[in-house]
Design an enzyme around this catalytic site. Structure first.
Site, PDB file in Angstrom:
ATOM      1  N   ILE A  31       4.767   4.344 -31.613  1.00  0.00           N
ATOM      2  CA  ILE A  31       3.936   4.043 -32.794  1.00  0.00           C
ATOM      3  C   ILE A  31       2.432   4.139 -32.511  1.00  0.00           C
ATOM      4  CG2 ILE A  31       5.580   2.666 -34.138  1.00  0.00           C
ATOM      5  CD1 ILE A  31       4.198   0.143 -33.001  1.00  0.00           C
ATOM      6  N   GLN A  40       1.792  -0.084 -17.159  1.00  0.00           N
ATOM      7  CA  GLN A  40       2.970  -0.429 -17.967  1.00  0.00           C
ATOM      8  C   GLN A  40       2.650  -1.648 -18.823  1.00  0.00           C
ATOM      9  OE1 GLN A  40       6.493  -1.732 -15.803  1.00  0.00           O
ATOM     10  NE2 GLN A  40       7.864  -1.059 -17.439  1.00  0.00           N
ATOM     11  N   HIS A  96      11.150   2.752 -19.382  1.00  0.00           N
ATOM     12  CA  HIS A  96      11.088   3.865 -20.338  1.00  0.00           C
ATOM     13  C   HIS A  96      10.294   5.030 -19.780  1.00  0.00           C
ATOM     14  CE1 HIS A  96       7.642   1.194 -21.020  1.00  0.00           C
ATOM     15  NE2 HIS A  96       6.956   2.283 -21.349  1.00  0.00           N
ATOM     16  N   PHE A  97      10.599   6.196 -20.298  1.00  0.00           N
ATOM     17  CA  PHE A  97       9.801   7.397 -20.054  1.00  0.00           C
ATOM     18  C   PHE A  97       9.038   7.708 -21.337  1.00  0.00           C
ATOM     19  CE2 PHE A  97      11.235   9.659 -16.169  1.00  0.00           C
ATOM     20  CZ  PHE A  97      12.325   8.898 -15.812  1.00  0.00           C
TER      21      PHE A  97
HETATM   22  P1  5GP Z   1       3.803   1.496 -21.441  1.00  0.00           P
HETATM   23  O1  5GP Z   1       2.368   1.058 -21.602  1.00  0.00           O
HETATM   24  O2  5GP Z   1       4.670   0.312 -21.113  1.00  0.00           O
HETATM   25  O3  5GP Z   1       3.998   2.633 -20.481  1.00  0.00           O
HETATM   26  O4  5GP Z   1       4.249   2.069 -22.848  1.00  0.00           O
HETATM   27  C1  5GP Z   1       4.676   1.271 -23.902  1.00  0.00           C
HETATM   28  C2  5GP Z   1       4.612   2.102 -25.146  1.00  0.00           C
HETATM   29  O5  5GP Z   1       5.336   1.428 -26.149  1.00  0.00           O
HETATM   30  C3  5GP Z   1       3.205   2.320 -25.693  1.00  0.00           C
HETATM   31  O6  5GP Z   1       2.904   3.709 -25.754  1.00  0.00           O
HETATM   32  C4  5GP Z   1       3.235   1.679 -27.079  1.00  0.00           C
HETATM   33  O7  5GP Z   1       2.532   2.438 -28.045  1.00  0.00           O
HETATM   34  C5  5GP Z   1       4.718   1.645 -27.396  1.00  0.00           C
HETATM   35  N1  5GP Z   1       5.099   0.553 -28.262  1.00  0.00           N
HETATM   36  C6  5GP Z   1       4.711  -0.740 -28.147  1.00  0.00           C
HETATM   37  N2  5GP Z   1       5.279  -1.473 -29.128  1.00  0.00           N
HETATM   38  C7  5GP Z   1       6.034  -0.611 -29.860  1.00  0.00           C
HETATM   39  C8  5GP Z   1       6.862  -0.792 -31.025  1.00  0.00           C
HETATM   40  O8  5GP Z   1       7.018  -1.877 -31.578  1.00  0.00           O
HETATM   41  N3  5GP Z   1       7.491   0.325 -31.501  1.00  0.00           N
HETATM   42  C9  5GP Z   1       7.340   1.547 -30.898  1.00  0.00           C
HETATM   43  N4  5GP Z   1       8.007   2.568 -31.459  1.00  0.00           N
HETATM   44  N5  5GP Z   1       6.572   1.746 -29.825  1.00  0.00           N
HETATM   45  C10 5GP Z   1       5.924   0.667 -29.309  1.00  0.00           C
END
Ligand code: 5GP
Ligand code: ZN
Length: 141
Positions: free
Chosen positions: A36, A98, A104-105
């Site tokens: 999102i 993270q 996740h990827f």
């Molecule tokens: P990280 O920072 O852990 O590598 O990536 C987490 C990702 O999850 C981010 O790109 C963020 O935009 C996405 N994200 C966080 N909350 C949500 C959500 O409620 N729905 C979706 N679809 N993506 C989310």
């Protein structure tokens, strides 16, 4: 493979259907949906269904399934969006960027001139220092 959900985890809530998502794919161990906060149009996530925070905890066969789902989505991105390239990014721990501690990827389509900074410059390393660390890691495998 089953793993208890974490009640405070946003991705566990998405897996459970408690929070909506644009779901691209689902199978026994994985789910993929649109991010999102896309860095570019088409940014998606391939997520383990179970709550394992990082590569340090997830069983290797589940990690392989998450990678397979990332590949499936990346192929669709290449086919439909024809980006300049695609990065698969997988962060482990806040120090690595993270923000959601549920493995996740990212499938990140790249656009010419975007300011996504995932690339680094070549800086020649010190061979003795590389060898010292190599020996530690090799012994830990
Ligand atoms: P990280 O920072 O852990 O590598 O990536 C987490 C990702 O999850 C981010 O790109 C963020 O935009 C996405 N994200 C966080 N909350 C949500 C959500 O409620 N729905 C979706 N679809 N993506 C989310
Ligand atoms: Zn979770």
């Amino acid at each position: 493979m089953t793993q208890p959900a974490d009640g405070s985890c946003i991705f566990c809530k998405i897996v459970a259907g408690q929070i909506p998502c644009f779901k691209l794919h689902e199978d026994a161990n994985t789910i993929a949906f649109m991010d999102i906060n896309p860095v570019n149009p088409g940014h998606a996530l391939s997520v383990a269904k179970g709550h394992w925070p990082t590569v340090a905890e997830i069983p290797p066969e589940v990690l392989a399934d998450v990678a397979k789902t990332a590949q499936k989505v990346a192929k669709a991105v290449f086919k439909e969006l024809k980006p300049n390239g695609v990065n698969l990014l997988q962060a482990n721990g806040p120090g690595a960027g993270q923000s959601v501690p549920h493995l996740h990827f990212h499938i990140m389509p790249r656009v010419a001139g975007d300011d996504v900074s995932l690339n680094w410059e070549y800086k020649p390393g010190d061979m003795a220092a590389i060898k010292t660390i190599y020996e530690k890691l090799k012994a830990a495998l």
